[in-house]
Every structure is written in C-alpha cells, then in structure tokens.
Design an enzyme around this catalytic site. Structure first.
Site, PDB file in Angstrom:
ATOM      1  N   THR A  70       1.007  -1.216   0.256  1.00 54.31           N
ATOM      2  CA  THR A  70       0.159  -0.071   0.461  1.00 54.31           C
ATOM      3  C   THR A  70       1.187   1.500   0.009  1.00 54.31           C
ATOM      4  O   THR A  70       0.155   2.424  -0.792  1.00 54.31           O
ATOM      5  CB  THR A  70      -1.059  -0.036   1.383  1.00 54.31           C
ATOM      6  OG1 THR A  70      -2.040  -1.077   1.036  1.00 54.31           O
ATOM      7  CG2 THR A  70      -1.465   1.548   0.809  1.00 54.31           C
ATOM      8  N   ASN A 149      -4.657  -9.636  -8.123  1.00 55.95           N
ATOM      9  CA  ASN A 149      -5.260 -10.011  -7.197  1.00 55.95           C
ATOM     10  C   ASN A 149      -5.885 -10.849  -7.293  1.00 55.95           C
ATOM     11  O   ASN A 149      -6.412 -12.632  -6.036  1.00 55.95           O
ATOM     12  CB  ASN A 149      -4.571  -9.426  -6.472  1.00 55.95           C
ATOM     13  CG  ASN A 149      -5.965  -8.286  -6.123  1.00 55.95           C
ATOM     14  OD1 ASN A 149      -6.145  -7.758  -7.129  1.00 55.95           O
ATOM     15  ND2 ASN A 149      -6.830  -8.222  -4.988  1.00 55.95           N
ATOM     16  N   GLN A 178       1.590  -9.776  -6.821  1.00 54.74           N
ATOM     17  CA  GLN A 178       1.375 -10.845  -6.433  1.00 54.74           C
ATOM     18  C   GLN A 178       2.435 -12.062  -7.302  1.00 54.74           C
ATOM     19  O   GLN A 178       1.955 -12.767  -6.940  1.00 54.74           O
ATOM     20  CB  GLN A 178      -0.281 -10.904  -6.765  1.00 54.74           C
ATOM     21  CG  GLN A 178      -1.161 -10.188  -6.425  1.00 54.74           C
ATOM     22  CD  GLN A 178      -1.222 -11.243  -4.365  1.00 54.74           C
ATOM     23  OE1 GLN A 178      -0.977 -12.608  -4.645  1.00 54.74           O
ATOM     24  NE2 GLN A 178      -2.019 -10.824  -4.188  1.00 54.74           N
ATOM     25  N   SER A 198       5.640  -6.327  -1.661  1.00 54.94           N
ATOM     26  CA  SER A 198       5.482  -6.206  -0.317  1.00 54.94           C
ATOM     27  C   SER A 198       6.223  -8.543  -0.223  1.00 54.94           C
ATOM     28  O   SER A 198       6.118  -8.612  -0.395  1.00 54.94           O
ATOM     29  CB  SER A 198       3.807  -6.354  -0.106  1.00 54.94           C
ATOM     30  OG  SER A 198       3.859  -6.865   0.827  1.00 54.94           O
ATOM     31  N   HIS A 200       5.117  -9.672   2.756  1.00 53.08           N
ATOM     32  CA  HIS A 200       4.199 -11.258   3.189  1.00 53.08           C
ATOM     33  C   HIS A 200       3.121 -12.069   1.976  1.00 53.08           C
ATOM     34  O   HIS A 200       2.911 -12.697   2.494  1.00 53.08           O
ATOM     35  CB  HIS A 200       2.736 -10.333   4.612  1.00 53.08           C
ATOM     36  CG  HIS A 200       2.125  -9.160   3.516  1.00 53.08           C
ATOM     37  ND1 HIS A 200       0.759 -10.015   3.854  1.00 53.08           N
ATOM     38  CD2 HIS A 200       1.904  -8.583   3.210  1.00 53.08           C
ATOM     39  CE1 HIS A 200      -0.149  -9.507   3.012  1.00 53.08           C
ATOM     40  NE2 HIS A 200       0.636  -8.058   2.764  1.00 53.08           N
ATOM     41  N   THR A 236      13.146   6.407  10.961  1.00 52.62           N
ATOM     42  CA  THR A 236      13.843   5.535  11.329  1.00 52.62           C
ATOM     43  C   THR A 236      13.604   3.946  10.549  1.00 52.62           C
ATOM     44  O   THR A 236      12.665   3.946  10.185  1.00 52.62           O
ATOM     45  CB  THR A 236      13.917   5.427  12.465  1.00 52.62           C
ATOM     46  OG1 THR A 236      13.923   6.458  13.534  1.00 52.62           O
ATOM     47  CG2 THR A 236      14.588   4.498  13.175  1.00 52.62           C
ATOM     48  N   CYS A 323      -8.219  -7.328   0.958  1.00 50.12           N
ATOM     49  CA  CYS A 323      -7.875  -5.595   1.410  1.00 50.12           C
ATOM     50  C   CYS A 323      -9.401  -5.008   0.888  1.00 50.12           C
ATOM     51  O   CYS A 323     -10.131  -4.057   1.624  1.00 50.12           O
ATOM     52  CB  CYS A 323      -7.137  -4.782   0.459  1.00 50.12           C
ATOM     53  SG  CYS A 323      -5.466  -5.602   0.511  1.00 50.12           S
TER      54      CYS A 323
END
Length: 380
Positions: A70, A149, A178, A198, A200, A236, A323
């Site tokens: 995102t 997706n 994906q 991404s 995950h 950071t 999502c």
C-alpha cells in the site's frame, strides 16, 4: 488446517522469523546514529538493499524500503504525479487494480489530475492497443498491475513497457505484489520505472516491502522528516524488516527455481477438479494466468457463507481481495471482466504456495463438492 489463502498473506518462513528476531534483539541501533553500534545497523541495512537489488537484477541505489504494498503503490503513484505535474496531469490505469492503486489515483483526481481507466477483456487482460489509444500529450504515468490479485490474470507488462519506451515523458508503474516468486518479471527489460513489492506475500514479515525507482526518475516523497532513504521515505529504518525481506526474497526465488513444477502441478489438479464439480464456474483464464491463484463462482450461493462453511472444515480460502473482502461481496474485477452480478457476487479465491500438497488439493476439492451439496439442501 489447510490454508489456501496465500494471496491474502503467507506464513513467514522460519528462517525469516529468525533473522527478524536476531536483528531486532542484537542490532537494534539506529542506522542514522554516529556511534559504531548504529554503524552496525547501517551496514546490515546496506547489505539487505544490495541483496534485494541483486535478486531483482537492479541497482542498489534503486531500492527503497517501505512498509509494504500500500505504501509502495501510494509513493510511486502520488510521488510520480506530483514530481512530474509540470509535464502533464493525465494518468492511465485499468479497471481491475488493487484498492491501494485505485484509491491513490482517486485522490489525485480530487487534486485536479485527469484519469483514464482502460477496460479489460473477459479474461481480465488489458489490450496494449487500448492503452496506446488513450495516451495524450499530457499523459505522465501509466499504472498496471502485474498479476491480478483476484483472478490471477497476468498483464502484458513487457509489451506495455515497449510501447511506453516511445514516450519518454510517461512513467510506468507496476504493482508486482502478487507476482513475486511465482511469475518472473524482468524489471529492466520491461522498462519499468516504479515497481512495488510486499514481503508478506512471499513468506516475509508484515509491514515490510520495497519500491524500485529507476535511477534518474523523479519522485516526490510522501513522508518528510529526517531524510532517510535518500529523502524519499523519511523515518527511522526498519532494519530487521529489511534484512528479513531480503532473506524471504532469496528463499522464494530459490523455491521458484526448484519447485515451480510442483506448484503448476497442484494448480492444474485443482483447476481440473473444479471443472468436474457441478455448478462451479471457473473465472481464472486458462492462459496468461499465474499458477497460484484460481478463482471460481458458485452462482446462487453467497461467497461469504461458503467461506465460513469451509472454515468449519478447517479449510481457509477467501472471496475477493483481502483488502476489500469485508467491505463488499461483489468482485469488482469480475464485474470489470463482464461477469453477471450473480457470478461476481459468488466468487471464491483459492491461492496456493509452494508448501501446499497434492493431498491438500484432493481434500479441498472433496470439501468444496460436499459443501455445495450441504448448502443447497439448506436452501431448498
């Protein structure tokens, strides 16, 4: 438990968790600090950037660590639009993009940008000629996802990149979330300017991702502050996240090389089994489709009811995109493909990983058939 919802998220590899824990516990210094302890963290961050770049066959200075898909999509789209708005304010995308792309572009419309959404065919694929026909003098960005997706359709990214090569002013963004580890993508060969990943989705940790930004391409930051990530993404740095992402990326690339035949095999078995079940309509196209996503509909049965019925059998699948599945039950992708509302509203997505097995596929197919029969008895 049988988990067939890997497009929503994947179980982190044990090695990835170990690397995240080790860095978090032993190298927790701020990489911006002047002392040697901070320097150790900075060195790990640099190594992770180098490893990720090598795995993606790009330059180290083209990798920017983010919190995931995102943020990466928003940074690419909004950052490119604001950085290049003096050259034009027209954006092109498709009707089947992920919400993080659609909503980012929708916000840009409220800022005065003009947006064209090109349609897809019955297989969920965009026609390159259609994009070419929509290009204008003021077009500055084209955003097209690599693998859809919801249904797994692979877009003609290389062909679009070749087209846009003729228009140096237009930047090309690809949501690769994906596709990583399942469908190869040569970023340079496809002339991509921005590419989102991404972790995950390929057995990495949630909250970690990266954005590829081609060297020399202008982009404005969304987060201002201490100037980290070369002033593109202040804050950071998540060193443990970056290290674990690089680890997950290496592991999934290795699995793609060694176990891709296995993934194709169980995908084919699953598809063929679904075709044999009465009342099931498979939505994922037979060609130009990723091996890990199979979407099907059971008209006259609500998809959310079916998902929970499978859950009672300890089988986990999903409806639409993770999502948006809690907000609506009708698949926007299937609607854009021209599917009737009854079919778009009863869609189920099965998404595989390299860890799934032939036995699991057989169990799931049996459970799907039984569940359909059970629910239809209740409806009579």
């Amino acid at each position: 438990m049988i988990y067939f919802d890997n497009s929503a998220t994947t179980k982190p590899f044990p090695e990835v968790i170990d690397s995240f824990v080790k860095v978090s516990a032993e190298y927790f210094g701020n990489p911006s600090s002047l002392h040697n302890f901070g320097g150790l963290a900075e060195k790990l961050l640099s190594q992770a950037r180098s490893q990720a770049a090598k795995l993606l066959s790009v330059q180290q200075n083209e990798i920017y660590f983010t919190s995931g898909g995102t943020e990466g999509n928003n940074l690419a789209i909004k950052g490119a639009a604001f950085a290049n708005n003096k050259s034009g304010r027209h954006l092109i995308t498709t009707t089947i993009e992920h919400p993080s792309v659609r909503e980012a572009i929708k916000q840009l419309e409220s800022f005065g940008f003009d947006v064209t959404e090109v349609p897809v065919d019955i297989n969920g694929r965009v026609n390159v000629k259609t994009i070419e026909n929509e290009i204008r003098e003021d077009t500055i960005l084209v955003s097209v996802m690599h693998v859809n997706n919801e249904v797994g359709t692979i877009q003609p990214i290389r062909e679009i990149g070749q087209l846009l090569k003729q228009y140096p002013k237009i930047k090309f963004h690809v949501d690769y979330v994906q596709g990583v580890g399942k469908v190869p993508l040569n970023i340079n060969d496809c002339h991509i300017d921005f590419c989102t990943i991404s972790a995950h989705k390929f057995h990495g940790m949630k909250g970690t991702g990266l954005l590829f930004v081609r060297d020399g391409v202008k982009i404005n930051p969304l987060l201002n502050g201490g100037g980290q990530e070369k002033n593109i993404r202040s804050g950071t740095e998540n060193v443990a996240g970056a290290v674990s992402l690089a680890k997950a990326l290496r592991l999934i690339m290795e699995k793609q090389q060694k176990e891709f035949t296995h993934l194709n095999l169980i995908s084919k078995q699953l598809r063929e089994g679904l075709f044999k079940i009465e009342g099931v309509a498979v939505n994922t196209p037979e060609t130009h489709a990723a091996p890990h996503i199979i979407n099907f509909s059971i008209p006259h049965l609500k998809s959310e009811v079916f998902v929970h019925a499978l859950e009672e059998k300890d089988i986990y699948v999903s409806t639409t995109s993770a999502c948006s599945s809690k907000q609506k039950t009708i698949s926007g992708t299937l609607s854009a493909m021209g599917m009737p509302e009854e079919r778009a509203g009863s869609a189920i997505r099965l998404s595989l990983s390299y860890t799934n097995t032939v036995d699991e596929v057989n169990t799931v197919l049996t459970a799907i058939k039984q569940t359909i029969e059970e629910l239809r008895k209740v409806m009579k």
